[in-house]
Design an enzyme around this catalytic site. Structure first.
Site, PDB file in Angstrom:
ATOM      1  N   GLU A 145      81.468 -14.135  58.664  1.00  0.00           N
ATOM      2  CA  GLU A 145      80.506 -15.446  58.927  1.00  0.00           C
ATOM      3  C   GLU A 145      81.046 -16.659  59.580  1.00  0.00           C
ATOM      4  O   GLU A 145      81.286 -17.819  58.769  1.00  0.00           O
ATOM      5  CB  GLU A 145      80.205 -15.609  57.557  1.00  0.00           C
ATOM      6  CG  GLU A 145      79.299 -14.718  56.776  1.00  0.00           C
ATOM      7  CD  GLU A 145      78.662 -15.273  55.292  1.00  0.00           C
ATOM      8  OE1 GLU A 145      79.247 -16.044  54.650  1.00  0.00           O
ATOM      9  OE2 GLU A 145      77.685 -14.340  54.784  1.00  0.00           O
ATOM     10  N   GLU A 200      74.737  -8.097  54.975  1.00  0.00           N
ATOM     11  CA  GLU A 200      74.677  -8.611  53.561  1.00  0.00           C
ATOM     12  C   GLU A 200      73.532  -9.350  53.086  1.00  0.00           C
ATOM     13  O   GLU A 200      72.809 -10.069  53.907  1.00  0.00           O
ATOM     14  CB  GLU A 200      75.800  -9.868  53.626  1.00  0.00           C
ATOM     15  CG  GLU A 200      77.160  -9.482  53.600  1.00  0.00           C
ATOM     16  CD  GLU A 200      78.093 -10.804  53.415  1.00  0.00           C
ATOM     17  OE1 GLU A 200      77.539 -11.609  52.783  1.00  0.00           O
ATOM     18  OE2 GLU A 200      79.115 -10.822  53.935  1.00  0.00           O
TER      19      GLU A 200
END
Length: 403
Positions: free
Chosen positions: A204, A321
């Site tokens: 991320e 995710e």
């Protein structure tokens, strides 16, 4: 008659051995996962999968007395036909660090990662290994910048991770250390092990000093080229959530109201990046919105990125995710199962037309890991309804492999 019986017995024994060998081959095909246009390919066939995140595995496996937790998750995952796991190949500074300080590693923790890879291989699960973190958890960008500051480098913020030469040198050293590691259990170098499906540059990534995505783009280009110079066997991705940036301004309307310094389009167009990823947490990004609004966002997010991956970037995608937290207002097990079922249905329908390889739910844990609970945890042995839902999705995705 006795001789004939022995012949039959030997024949049956040979057949059983042959079937056992075939079962082991089917458990995990030996080739490296590759890409062809917008599909993942394994041994010449399309590769579709259902998978999961278990970020904690290396840290837990560093203690040999706790390795059964890793084994339990992999064996339960195999039973549910989950075939891809995403986990961390980093822990920088702090408690049970892999990298204690720049270039200094704890062999005990590295052997934990060796065990994770070996056990994944044993259970027919492929791994996506992330090499760093955007956040302070497990060290990440803040730890790298802190190390550089302590060494006298002129750094102002965590975003100097992407530009400072000292910090970039630390990161490259870590990449090389991990990729060239020889597993103490399998005796296979990580860069030569097909158990590893792909490397991920950073979990991320975000950049507050440049919301356009250009700063991050330069870093990705440099680091992706570096990874490929060491390891040409494995796939490589960035590790992005999917936020749009300035390369196609009209796309920013798809974002949940803000930017994070990434550009889904330009960041993934880099040649050395082999596939795209998205994450989605509408319960966090759109907190305060009702379930139907959050699900509508989820569907738009998936559809938009899949279309862009297919038509603009022209690479396959993983929904790497997603999950629903027990800490959400009004949470119930049936609400989580309903959410996962809707996401899985979207992934499967998208996979049928190509472009997406699969999804990785966040996150699967073993029994007795309450200290790692984040609200999203799923213990397959304790959650039969969720486990059944996951297994059904696995079966549907695997059935697409030879369609």
């Amino acid at each position: 008659m006795a001789c004939f019986s022995r012949i039959i017995s030997f024949s049956m024994l040979f057949l059983l051995v042959a079937l056992a060998c075939e079962a082991r081959v089917l458990l995990q095909s030996p080739g490296f996962v590759q890409t062809r246009n917008t599909q993942f390919i394994l041994n010449g066939f399309p590769f579709f999968f259902n998978g999961f995140n278990s970020y904690w595995m290396m840290k837990v496996a560093a203690d040999p007395s706790q390795r059964s937790k890793v084994s339990d998750v992999f064996s339960q995952a195999a039973a549910a036909r989950l075939s891809v796991c995403r986990t961390w190949a980093f822990n920088d500074g702090g408690n049970q660090a892999l990298q204690i300080s720049p270039g200094v590693y704890d062999e005990r923790v590295f052997q934990g990662l060796d065990f994770v890879i070996a056990n994944a291989r044993k259970n027919g699960v492929r791994l996506i290994l992330s090499l760093s973190n955007n956040y302070k958890d497990f060290g990440g960008r803040p730890q790298y910048v802190s190390w550089a500051r302590n060494a006298g480098a002129l750094v102002n913020s965590d975003d100097d991770f992407y530009a400072n030469e000292v910090v970039k040198g630390y990161y490259k050293n870590h990449v090389k250390k991990v990729l060239t590691r020889i597993n103490t259990i399998t005796r296979v170098a990580y860069k030569d092990d097909p158990t590893i499906m792909a490397w991920e540059l950073i979990n991320e990534p975000r950049c507050q000093v440049d919301y356009s995505g250009k700063t991050l783009n330069g870093w990705i280009q440099e680091m992706a080229s570096f990874v490929k110079s060491i390891d040409s066997n494995h796939l490589l991705t960035v590790g992005m959530e999917g936020f749009y940036g300035d390369s196609m301004p009209e796309k920013k309307a798809i974002n949940p109201g803000y930017q994070v310094g990434t550009d889904f389009i330009s960041n993934h167009l880099i040649k050395e990046i082999d596939f795209t990823t998205i994450h989605a947490y509408p319960d966090i990004w759109l907190s305060g919105k009702d379930d139907s609004s959050q699900m509508a966002f989820m569907q738009r997010w998936l559809t938009s990125h899949l279309t862009d991956s297919e038509t603009i970037i022209k690479k396959p995608m993983i929904f790497s995710e997603f999950g629903k937290s027990s800490k959400d207002p009004g949470y119930s097990l049936s609400a989580r199962d309903s959410f996962l079922n809707a996401v899985y249905t979207n992934i499967y329908n998208s996979a049928r037309s190509g472009g997406i390889g699969g999804g990785l739910v966040w996150q699967v844990m073993a029994d007795g890991m309450q200290s790692y609970d984040d609200g999203y945890e799923i213990v397959l042995s304790q959650n039969p309804s969720t486990s059944s839902l996951i297994t059904q999705q696995s079966n549907k995705m695997v059935a697409l492999d030879h369609v």
